[in-house]
Design a protein around this motif. Structure first.
Motif, short mmCIF file in Angstrom:
data_model
loop_
_atom_site.label_atom_id
_atom_site.label_comp_id
_atom_site.label_asym_id
_atom_site.label_seq_id
_atom_site.Cartn_x
_atom_site.Cartn_y
_atom_site.Cartn_z
N UNK A 1 9.75 2.30 -19.13
CA UNK A 1 9.11 1.72 -17.96
C UNK A 1 8.39 0.43 -18.35
N UNK A 2 8.54 -0.57 -17.52
CA UNK A 2 7.88 -1.85 -17.78
C UNK A 2 6.88 -2.16 -16.68
N UNK A 3 5.86 -2.92 -17.06
CA UNK A 3 4.89 -3.47 -16.09
C UNK A 3 5.40 -4.86 -15.75
N UNK A 4 5.71 -5.09 -14.47
CA UNK A 4 6.41 -6.31 -14.08
C UNK A 4 5.63 -7.10 -13.04
N UNK A 5 5.68 -8.43 -13.18
CA UNK A 5 5.15 -9.33 -12.15
C UNK A 5 6.33 -10.04 -11.50
N UNK A 6 6.36 -10.04 -10.17
CA UNK A 6 7.43 -10.69 -9.41
C UNK A 6 6.92 -12.02 -8.87
N UNK A 7 7.66 -13.10 -9.13
CA UNK A 7 7.29 -14.42 -8.62
C UNK A 7 8.42 -14.96 -7.75
N UNK A 8 8.14 -15.12 -6.47
CA UNK A 8 9.12 -15.67 -5.53
C UNK A 8 8.36 -16.14 -4.30
N UNK A 9 8.72 -17.30 -3.76
CA UNK A 9 8.01 -17.80 -2.58
C UNK A 9 8.40 -17.06 -1.31
N UNK A 10 9.49 -16.30 -1.33
CA UNK A 10 9.93 -15.55 -0.16
C UNK A 10 9.42 -14.11 -0.24
N UNK A 11 8.55 -13.75 0.70
CA UNK A 11 7.97 -12.40 0.72
C UNK A 11 9.07 -11.34 0.80
N UNK A 12 10.13 -11.62 1.53
CA UNK A 12 11.24 -10.69 1.68
C UNK A 12 11.89 -10.40 0.33
N UNK A 13 12.10 -11.46 -0.48
CA UNK A 13 12.71 -11.28 -1.81
C UNK A 13 11.79 -10.49 -2.73
N UNK A 14 10.48 -10.75 -2.65
CA UNK A 14 9.53 -9.98 -3.47
C UNK A 14 9.59 -8.51 -3.09
N UNK A 15 9.64 -8.24 -1.79
CA UNK A 15 9.68 -6.85 -1.32
C UNK A 15 10.96 -6.16 -1.80
N UNK A 16 12.10 -6.85 -1.68
CA UNK A 16 13.37 -6.26 -2.13
C UNK A 16 13.33 -5.95 -3.62
N UNK A 17 12.84 -6.90 -4.40
CA UNK A 17 12.80 -6.72 -5.85
C UNK A 17 11.80 -5.62 -6.23
N UNK A 18 10.67 -5.59 -5.54
CA UNK A 18 9.66 -4.56 -5.82
C UNK A 18 10.24 -3.16 -5.58
N UNK A 19 10.95 -2.99 -4.48
CA UNK A 19 11.57 -1.70 -4.17
C UNK A 19 12.59 -1.33 -5.23
N UNK A 20 13.45 -2.28 -5.58
CA UNK A 20 14.49 -2.05 -6.58
C UNK A 20 13.88 -1.64 -7.93
N UNK A 21 12.86 -2.40 -8.36
CA UNK A 21 12.23 -2.11 -9.66
C UNK A 21 11.47 -0.80 -9.65
N UNK A 22 10.76 -0.52 -8.57
CA UNK A 22 10.02 0.74 -8.47
C UNK A 22 10.97 1.93 -8.50
N UNK A 23 12.07 1.82 -7.75
CA UNK A 23 13.07 2.90 -7.76
C UNK A 23 13.72 3.05 -9.12
N UNK A 24 13.72 1.96 -9.90
CA UNK A 24 14.29 1.99 -11.25
C UNK A 24 13.29 2.50 -12.29
N UNK A 25 12.10 2.92 -11.84
CA UNK A 25 11.12 3.51 -12.74
C UNK A 25 10.11 2.54 -13.34
N UNK A 26 10.06 1.32 -12.82
CA UNK A 26 9.13 0.32 -13.34
C UNK A 26 7.92 0.18 -12.41
#
Length: 121
Positions: A1-26
């Motif tokens: 498991x990693x502690x991750x920071x997401x950087x993107x100016x599009x809130x939608x892209x941050x939300x998609x990536x956050x969901x993907x990473x959280x479901x992946x155990x990060x």
């Protein structure tokens, strides 16, 4: 498991990536909407990995990579780019990025990139 920071100016892209990473155990420990925020939040949260969009207002992703790497040489940063931004990705790698993922995101490829950086792939 990693502690991750997401950087993107599009809130939608941050939300998609956050969901993907959280479901992946990060764990997503921080989010930033531009390079300047990423620089400030990196110092506060010290994440294991940063995902960094290239094209953002205030400070773009390549400049943010340079700044973060100059202050935190061990930072692990993965660039996120749309198709056709290969030249920018090369600039980002020269600046110190350790990998890249392409939008639209392929869940398996994103998680594989994270695993590679963690040395668990």
């Amino acid at each position: 498991m990693a502690r991750i920071m997401i950087t993107d100016d599009a809130a939608f892209m941050r939300m998609m990536l956050k969901t993907l990473l959280s479901e992946g155990g990060h764990e997503v420990v921080a989010e930033a909407s531009n390079g300047q925020e990423a620089l400030e939040r990196y110092a506060t949260h010290m994440p294991d990995i940063v995902t960094m969009d290239i094209t953002m207002p205030v400070m773009d992703g390549i400049e943010a990579v340079r700044e973060i790497k100059s202050r935190h040489p061990d930072a692990k940063i993965i660039m996120c780019s749309a198709m056709g931004q290969q030249v920018m990705v090369l600039d980002a790698v020269k600046a110190g990025a350790k990998g890249f993922i392409v939008k639209p995101f392929d869940n398996e490829k994103v998680l594989n990139e994270i695993s590679k950086l963690l040395g668990t792939a």
